[in-house]
Design an enzyme around this catalytic site. Structure first.
Site, mmCIF file in Angstrom:
data_model
loop_
_atom_site.group_PDB
_atom_site.id
_atom_site.type_symbol
_atom_site.label_atom_id
_atom_site.label_comp_id
_atom_site.label_asym_id
_atom_site.label_seq_id
_atom_site.Cartn_x
_atom_site.Cartn_y
_atom_site.Cartn_z
ATOM 1 N N GLU A 187 -2.494 1.016 0.062
ATOM 2 C CA GLU A 187 -2.155 1.033 1.491
ATOM 3 C C GLU A 187 -1.332 2.266 1.851
ATOM 4 O O GLU A 187 -1.481 2.829 2.942
ATOM 5 C CB GLU A 187 -1.407 -0.250 1.850
ATOM 6 C CG GLU A 187 -2.304 -1.482 1.831
ATOM 7 C CD GLU A 187 -1.532 -2.787 1.853
ATOM 8 O OE1 GLU A 187 -2.144 -3.814 2.221
ATOM 9 O OE2 GLU A 187 -0.336 -2.802 1.494
ATOM 10 N N ASP A 206 1.818 -12.238 -0.510
ATOM 11 C CA ASP A 206 2.497 -13.275 0.277
ATOM 12 C C ASP A 206 3.706 -13.814 -0.478
ATOM 13 O O ASP A 206 4.764 -14.045 0.113
ATOM 14 C CB ASP A 206 1.537 -14.425 0.581
ATOM 15 C CG ASP A 206 0.318 -13.986 1.372
ATOM 16 O OD1 ASP A 206 0.423 -13.008 2.122
ATOM 17 O OD2 ASP A 206 -0.736 -14.625 1.218
ATOM 18 N N ASN A 265 1.277 -1.745 -0.667
ATOM 19 C CA ASN A 265 0.905 -1.393 -2.031
ATOM 20 C C ASN A 265 0.488 0.077 -2.091
ATOM 21 O O ASN A 265 0.441 0.772 -1.064
ATOM 22 C CB ASN A 265 -0.180 -2.324 -2.580
ATOM 23 C CG ASN A 265 -1.454 -2.302 -1.750
ATOM 24 O OD1 ASN A 265 -1.880 -1.250 -1.269
ATOM 25 N ND2 ASN A 265 -2.076 -3.464 -1.580
#
Length: 390
Positions: free
Chosen positions: A157, A214, A154
């Site tokens: 990150e 996920d 993301n």
């Protein structure tokens, strides 16, 4: 046949403790949480596995022993998480095996930085030597995933693990084929040798972002393993992740979710000149085989080539209108050719249906492009018989 997908990752236990906060403690000015019930869900790579299976994949999963995992406990009142407590477990086991079934083409590294994937670059190198494609959900500096096929992160990150520099520079410097940066409600950016592609998402109210990553990595890998292009797979993954954030808790995709992005398409064709009960029953049975029914109809010119100068009775636009009025027909396309082969290639259906008691699969136009299902005609119903009666 559904794909078998390899999965290596950190298993996490997600616990939701539901209760009420209706009074303040007399000991100090803090709310008192009165517990009502507790629910447990597989998180981390466990949630990736659940979503892969919901999509239809078989999964070969490697993770730490079931007695050694981190726990995230969320306390919930009125469908709001009021606080979370974490019991982190750093695995000392470390995954090194890299032996997957030969049928496994894609392997996911679901790295939550809990110790099981302690040397991702080494794992990636081993997997690539065995011909696997590696898809990474990142939780360490990007250089640790050198040589991966796909790395997803993301925006936060990217700033933390990559820092300054362009997406393309990060991708090229680390020999990554495709870099994907997810951007919440803004969608995601796909970066590869062809350039940068922004994929937008639907505007959904956010209830809980738990597990959205996920869902994304599971859906992306599943659709890649099914043969979809990177852009299409990323579009599907983005839409499904945007659905998951509207739900509370660690979310697992449902059949209805999956149908919204990748419906099972059934195609059939015919002249449908004078619509009768036989047509209706045949079209209803065709729709029951999938989620979306697309009908190809011969144009007036095409019908004359097949049936002679006195046909059709109803022109192509009237025939199209009547079919579109049926609740189980989703789309109608007119084609000029004698066969719908080129139309089938463009639509790319999952199933082709054809009516008739004496046909074989090889007789059906497009049998080389999709699965064929033969549906018997209802006796004594045909346009020819109606015209003879008239």
């Amino acid at each position: 046949m559904e794909p078998i997908i390899g999965l290596i990752g950190d298993y996490i236990l997600d616990i939701y403790v539901y209760g009420d906060c209706n009074r303040i403690s007399p000991e100090s000015p803090i709310p008192v949480f009165e517990k009502k019930r507790t629910e447990h869900f597989p998180g981390g790579s466990g949630n990736v596995e659940r979503n892969l299976k919901a999509l239809g994949a078989d999964v070969q999963h490697y993770h730490v022993p079931i007695t050694e995992f981190s726990i995230k406990k969320r306390y919930v009142t009125n469908n709001q998480i009021v606080f979370r407590s974490d019991d982190d477990f750093k695995s000392t086991v470390g995954y090194t095996d890299c032996s997957f079934h030969k049928e496994v083409e894609y392997v996911i590294l679901s790295d939550y930085d809990k110790g099981f994937i302690n040397d991702p670059a080494k794992i990636i190198k081993k997997l690539k030597k065995t011909g696997k494609k590696v898809v990474v959900d990142l939780k360490k500096p990007i250089r640790k995933y050198f040589g991966a096929d796909v790395v997803k992160m993301n925006e936060r990150e990217f700033e933390k693990y990559v820092g300054s520099g362009s997406y393309q520079t990060a991708r090229i410097d680390n020999l990554i084929d495709t870099l994907i940066i997810t951007k919440g409600a803004k969608g995601c950016t796909v970066v590869n040798s062809d350039g940068e592609f922004m994929i937008k998402t639907d505007d959904h109210p956010v209830s809980d972002v738990t597990g959205a990553g996920d869902v994304f990595i599971a859906a992306l890998t599943y659709y890649l393993a099914c043969g979809k292009s990177m852009i299409i797979a990323a579009e599907y993954a983005t839409k499904l992740a945007s659905i998951s954030v509207t739900k509370f808790g660690t979310y697992v995709l449902t059949d209805d979710d999956i149908k919204t992005v990748n419906p099972k398409v059934v195609f059939t064709n015919g002249c449908f000149d004078i619509l009768h009960r036989g047509h209706i029953e045949y079209l209803k049975k065709s729709k029951e085989l999938g989620d979306k029914l697309i009908v190809g109809i011969n144009s007036d010119t095409s019908v004359r080539m097949l049936k002679g100068s006195k046909r059709p009775i109803n022109n192509q636009y009237d025939r199209k209108y009547m079919l579109e009025s049926l609740e189980f027909v989703d789309e109608v396309h007119i084609f000029d050719e004698q066969t719908p082969y080129e139309l089938i290639k463009r639509i790319d259906p999952d199933i082709i249906t054809k009516g008739g008691d004496y046909l074989t699969v090889e007789d059906v136009v497009g049998h080389d492009l999709a699965e064929v299902q033969l549906i018997p005609f209802i006796e004594n119903y045909s346009t020819t018989k109606i015209l003879e009666k008239i």
